[in-house]
Design a protein around this motif. Structure first.
Motif, short mmCIF file in Angstrom:
data_model
loop_
_atom_site.label_atom_id
_atom_site.label_comp_id
_atom_site.label_asym_id
_atom_site.label_seq_id
_atom_site.Cartn_x
_atom_site.Cartn_y
_atom_site.Cartn_z
N PRO A 196 -38.88 -66.67 74.79
CA PRO A 196 -37.75 -66.61 73.81
C PRO A 196 -37.23 -65.15 73.68
O PRO A 196 -37.64 -64.36 73.65
CB PRO A 196 -38.81 -66.97 72.57
CG PRO A 196 -40.11 -66.58 72.89
CD PRO A 196 -40.35 -66.71 74.39
N THR B 119 -33.98 -63.45 71.20
CA THR B 119 -32.89 -63.44 70.11
C THR B 119 -31.75 -63.13 70.86
O THR B 119 -31.71 -61.84 71.39
CB THR B 119 -33.65 -62.71 68.92
OG1 THR B 119 -34.56 -63.18 68.36
CG2 THR B 119 -32.48 -62.46 68.08
N ARG C 274 -46.97 -68.88 70.00
CA ARG C 274 -47.08 -67.68 70.47
C ARG C 274 -47.88 -66.47 69.81
O ARG C 274 -47.59 -66.39 68.63
CB ARG C 274 -45.34 -67.14 70.87
CG ARG C 274 -45.63 -65.80 71.61
CD ARG C 274 -44.03 -65.35 71.58
NE ARG C 274 -43.64 -65.25 73.09
CZ ARG C 274 -43.02 -64.18 73.73
NH1 ARG C 274 -42.40 -63.41 73.08
NH2 ARG C 274 -42.76 -64.15 75.05
N ASN D 190 -46.93 -63.53 79.42
CA ASN D 190 -45.53 -62.86 79.41
C ASN D 190 -45.71 -61.55 79.31
O ASN D 190 -46.60 -60.98 78.79
CB ASN D 190 -44.92 -63.52 78.13
CG ASN D 190 -43.76 -62.64 77.83
OD1 ASN D 190 -43.71 -61.79 76.92
ND2 ASN D 190 -42.57 -62.94 78.67
N ASP E 127 -43.19 -58.18 81.18
CA ASP E 127 -43.23 -57.60 82.63
C ASP E 127 -43.70 -58.11 83.98
O ASP E 127 -43.82 -57.42 84.95
CB ASP E 127 -43.86 -56.17 82.45
CG ASP E 127 -43.30 -55.14 81.38
OD1 ASP E 127 -41.89 -55.12 81.28
OD2 ASP E 127 -43.85 -54.82 80.59
N ARG F 255 -36.43 -60.87 79.78
CA ARG F 255 -35.32 -59.95 80.33
C ARG F 255 -34.62 -60.40 81.46
O ARG F 255 -33.31 -60.45 81.76
CB ARG F 255 -35.63 -58.78 80.37
CG ARG F 255 -35.71 -58.12 78.83
CD ARG F 255 -36.44 -56.63 78.69
NE ARG F 255 -37.98 -56.81 79.41
CZ ARG F 255 -38.95 -56.02 79.67
NH1 ARG F 255 -38.27 -54.60 79.34
NH2 ARG F 255 -40.06 -56.15 80.00
C1 LIG Z 1 -32.99 -59.38 73.94
C2 LIG Z 1 -34.73 -59.71 73.42
C3 LIG Z 1 -34.78 -60.47 72.55
C4 LIG Z 1 -36.30 -60.91 72.15
N1 LIG Z 1 -36.26 -61.77 71.07
C5 LIG Z 1 -37.39 -62.43 71.09
C6 LIG Z 1 -37.73 -63.57 70.07
O1 LIG Z 1 -37.01 -64.12 69.41
N2 LIG Z 1 -38.90 -63.98 70.03
C7 LIG Z 1 -40.02 -63.62 70.68
O2 LIG Z 1 -41.23 -64.15 70.58
N3 LIG Z 1 -39.91 -62.75 71.58
C8 LIG Z 1 -38.69 -62.30 71.86
N4 LIG Z 1 -38.57 -61.10 72.54
C9 LIG Z 1 -39.72 -60.73 73.57
C10 LIG Z 1 -39.51 -61.39 74.88
O3 LIG Z 1 -39.87 -62.95 74.69
C11 LIG Z 1 -40.43 -61.15 75.86
O4 LIG Z 1 -41.75 -61.23 75.31
C12 LIG Z 1 -40.27 -59.58 76.39
O5 LIG Z 1 -39.00 -59.46 76.83
C13 LIG Z 1 -41.35 -59.29 77.61
O6 LIG Z 1 -41.16 -60.29 78.61
P1 LIG Z 1 -40.36 -59.76 79.79
O7 LIG Z 1 -40.93 -58.51 80.56
O8 LIG Z 1 -40.35 -60.91 80.96
O9 LIG Z 1 -39.03 -59.33 79.44
C14 LIG Z 1 -37.31 -60.51 72.95
C15 LIG Z 1 -37.00 -59.53 74.02
C16 LIG Z 1 -35.63 -59.43 74.32
C17 LIG Z 1 -35.25 -58.53 75.48
#
Ligand SMILES: Cc1cc2nc3c(=O)[nH]c(=O)nc-3n(C[C@H](O)[C@H](O)[C@H](O)COP(=O)(O)O)c2cc1C
Length: 356
Positions: free
Chosen positions: A23, A25, A224, A286, A288, A310
């Motif tokens: 997810p 935002t 979550r 989830n 990194d 990301r």
């Molecule tokens: C731009 C952005 C918006 C995010 N919005 C949400 C969100 O709406 N809900 C949520 O549970 N996590 C949100 N996260 C966290 C991500 O779901 C995820 O946990 C975090 O980016 C780490 O995972 P990754 O390393 O694969 O990016 C957001 C992260 C980013 C970068």
């Protein structure tokens, strides 16, 4: 040996791979929280994911503190989401709606009222508003007699999600928002049935989850959590027994899947092994992850699937890039999640188009 490219069964549905879109935002609604049409393009481009978990979607005016976040409490919002879910389905994908109440992180400039939380403790830092960042204000503790209304708002949003064509919902219990504010003890100092003991602090999460399952079915409800590390001032003094209990109780309720956003650092030991023991259903990890360690996590059985956040911003075809060994594109600098502009949103090409 299981890989990320193997299918996985979630209740009655089989996902074509174990790569989920986490997810995120992105703030592409109107200033009245109605989804803009370009959201359909953005998610349809990413329909190759085994499952898309949508951006956090506010369930009520009280819970909506993020500028331009598209909500799911009104008929107008439901109508505006329909083309989004239809576009994802036409592209062969599946999408669930992440249900969001920000609690104490909502600024009154957004909601028109003092924010609510487990206790009257303001989070650190500043809130987002249409007039820029503003210091957080002290929330008021939600009264026990208000909790049925909060649960009803979650159920209303879940029913709306199904009406809008979503394949299910995810309860956002992570990242320092209202469910997490009740769960962990830095933000919950209540002395009633919703504070103090582990059972009491988990009560809101479990009551909301049960209500969602009762109204749309356990096959369509996921949760979550962010069990380790501090987020927005929310942390627990003894997280292991808390999350072991939560995992056991969620297992009893039954879920489509449980997703954990884990901080991955030596200072913040992962709780996913403890949760894996207690929760027998599908577990998604989830935080990194790369292709390599994601594959390692599903091959070793630590996880059933991995969600990527990301990497999905600039790589709509992430599954193909992983499968083919193509390089990943980088996110362009820009306002990202804070402004409903077209640039840097649904304009990232697939790899074949980028090199053509
Ligand atoms: C731009 C952005 C918006 C995010 N919005 C949400 C969100 O709406 N809900 C949520 O549970 N996590 C949100 N996260 C966290 C991500 O779901 C995820 O946990 C975090 O980016 C780490 O995972 P990754 O390393 O694969 O990016 C957001 C992260 C980013 C970068």
């Amino acid at each position: 040996m299981t890989t990320l490219f193997d299918p996985i069964t979630l209740g009655p549905v089989t996902l074509s791979n174990r790569i989920m879109m986490a997810p995120m935002t992105r703030g592409r609604g109107t200033d009245k929280h109605v989804p803009l049409p370009r959201i359909a393009d953005y998610y349809a481009q990413r329909a190759g994911a085994g499952l898309i978990i949508s951006e956090a979607i506010p369930i009520s005016v009280q819970g909506a503190g993020w500028p331009y976040s598209p909500g799911l409490w009104s008929d107008e919002q439901v109508e505006a989401w329909k083309p989004v879910t239809q576009a994802v389905h036409e592209a062969g994908g599946r999408i669930v709606a992440q249900l969001w109440h920000m609690g104490r992180v909502v600024h009154p400039a957004m909601s028109g009222e003092q924010p609510v939380s487990a206790s009257a403790i303001a989070p650190p830092g500043e809130a987002f508003t249409y007039e820029g960042r503003q210091p957080h204000v002290e929330p008021r503790a939600l009264r026990v007699d208000e909790i049925p209304g909060l649960i009803a708002d979650y159920v209303n949003a879940a029913n709306n999600a199904i009406r809008a064509g979503f394949d299910g919902v995810q309860l956002h219990g992570a990242n320092g928002y209202i469910i997490d504010q009740f769960l962990r003890d830095s933000s919950n100092q209540r002395t009633d049935d919703y504070g103090g003991s582990i059972e009491n602090r988990a009560r809101l999460l479990l009551e909301v989850t049960q209500a969602l399952v009762d109204s749309i079915g356990s096959d369509r409800v996921s949760v979550r959590l962010s069990p380790n590390g501090e987020v927005q001032g929310v942390i627990d003094s003894n997280p292991e027994p808390l999350f072991a209990y939560v995992a056991r109780e969620l297992d009893k309720i039954g879920l489509s899947f449980l997703e954990l956003r884990e901080a991955r650092s030596d200072a913040q030991p992962a709780l996913s092994p403890v949760i894996r023991e207690a929760f027998k259903g599908v577990l998604v990890l989830n935080g990194d992850y790369t292709l390599g360690d994601g594959n390692e996590a599903v091959a070793s059985g630590r996880a059933d699937a991995i969600s990527y956040g990301r990497p999905y911003i600039a790589n709509p075809d992430l599954v193909d890039r992983f499968r083919e060994g193509w390089p990943l594109a980088e996110q362009k600098p820009g306002p990202g999640a804070y402004s409903p502009i077209d640039e840097g949103y649904a304009d990232y090409p697939r790899y074949e188009a980028a090199v053509a």
